[in-house]
Design an enzyme around this catalytic site. Structure first.
Site, PDB file in Angstrom:
ATOM      1  N   GLY A  14       0.818  -1.213   0.000  1.00  0.00           N
ATOM      2  CA  GLY A  14       0.000   0.000   0.000  1.00  0.00           C
ATOM      3  C   GLY A  14       0.843   1.250   0.000  1.00  0.00           C
ATOM      4  N   SER A  15       1.760   1.360  -0.983  1.00  0.00           N
ATOM      5  CA  SER A  15       2.771   2.417  -0.903  1.00  0.00           C
ATOM      6  C   SER A  15       2.749   3.403  -2.067  1.00  0.00           C
ATOM      7  CB  SER A  15       4.158   1.781  -0.791  1.00  0.00           C
ATOM      8  OG  SER A  15       4.313   0.677  -1.654  1.00  0.00           O
ATOM      9  N   THR A  16       1.606   3.561  -2.721  1.00  0.00           N
ATOM     10  CA  THR A  16       1.513   4.549  -3.791  1.00  0.00           C
ATOM     11  C   THR A  16       1.072   5.918  -3.283  1.00  0.00           C
ATOM     12  OG1 THR A  16      -0.755   3.867  -4.321  1.00  0.00           O
ATOM     13  CG2 THR A  16       1.033   2.809  -5.560  1.00  0.00           C
ATOM     14  N   GLY A  20       2.312   4.889   3.448  1.00  0.00           N
ATOM     15  CA  GLY A  20       3.112   3.890   2.746  1.00  0.00           C
ATOM     16  C   GLY A  20       4.096   4.514   1.785  1.00  0.00           C
ATOM     17  N   TYR A 154     -12.894  -0.708  11.861  1.00  0.00           N
ATOM     18  CA  TYR A 154     -11.498  -0.315  11.649  1.00  0.00           C
ATOM     19  C   TYR A 154     -10.680  -0.543  12.921  1.00  0.00           C
ATOM     20  CZ  TYR A 154      -7.487   2.820  10.884  1.00  0.00           C
ATOM     21  OH  TYR A 154      -6.224   3.356  10.759  1.00  0.00           O
TER      22      TYR A 154
END
Length: 264
Positions: A14-16, A20, A154
């Site tokens: 999840g690093s775009t 992240g 969550y």
């Protein structure tokens, strides 16, 4: 303190964007080879171009995959290759009242926020323990120990991450592999920023005013009195991945701006 991660290979899920993305950049800045991940090929490609422009000498690769599925996680793991450092960051949140949450809401969020990290850790842990060195970090939240009523699902997933990170740390005791969790507070990440933008537009106020209203009403115990930046979260993560943090494992480290009213 100079953190040098040359020779280390890091996988950041999840690093775009958001936390992240900041972690991926921080690890690249410290010299690590970094593998990024996102759901869409276009976003992954754009992020690769941007990070490579910032760090021309860095080894940056990336692959799109939906880590909320076993198939997606297996595909990503096969393409990403081995890792010395694993950052389980991918996740999302959607404010919704408890009575409005359907079974599918709980299940979908659990698959992404929790099972993605389970699957990635299960894949990379054996090679880390065989080498006698590795670092796994779960990006949890201050919502783990202080579950918010507007996002109970969550909070549940973030509490689960704490249980998993501690349990896995105990399972690899004495191997040279460290496993910990980081607990951000309200942060200017993409998800929360978009929420604040929408709130500001609906109420006819600025985003800064929306953020202050959020802190005053939803997180009044904040000592920072502002949202943290994604770089502030990344700094803690990069430190945890370094030799300087070799004595830290099985821990839950807070970067919550003092929201949690506890001293341990």
């Amino acid at each position: 303190m100079k953190i040098d991660l040359k020779g280390k290979r890091a996988v950041v899920t999840g690093s775009t964007a958001g936390i992240g993305r900041a972690i991926a950049e921080g690890l690249a800045r410290a010299g690590a080879a970094v593998v990024i991940n996102g759901r869409g090929e276009e976003r992954v490609s754009a992020t690769l171009r941007n990070i490579r422009a910032l760090f021309p000498a860095a080894d940056i690769t990336g692959f799109s995959a939906d880590l909320a599925t076993a198939e997606g996680a297996d595909d990503f793991a096969a393409r990403a290759g081995d890792a010395d450092i694993l950052i389980n960051n991918v996740g999302t949140a959607k404010p919704k009242a408890f009575l409005e949450l359907a079974d599918s809401d709980w299940q979908d969020l659990f698959e992404l926020n929790v099972m993605s990290g389970v699957r990635m850790t299960r894949h990379h842990l054996p090679s880390m323990t065989k080498r006698g060195w590795g670092c796994v970090v779960f990006i949890s939240s201050e919502s783990a120990p202080a579950v918010p009523q507007e996002m109970i699902d969550y909070g549940m997933t973030k509490t689960a991450q704490l249980a998993i990170s501690r349990g896995v740390a105990e399972s690899v005791a004495g191997t040279g592999v460290t496993v910990s969790a980081v607990l951000p507070g309200p942060t200017n990440s993409k998800i929360l920023s978009n929420w604040m933008k929408a709130t500001a537009a609906a109420e006819g106020i600025t985003q800064d005013e929306a953020e202050q209203n959020f802190l005053n009403t939803m997180r009044p115990t904040s000592l920072l009195k502002r949202f943290t930046t994604t770089d502030e979260i990344a700094n803690m993560v990069v430190y945890l991945c370094s030799e300087q943090a070799s004595g830290t494992t099985g821990a839950a480290l807070r970067v919550d701006g003092g929201v949690l009213r506890q001293i341990a």
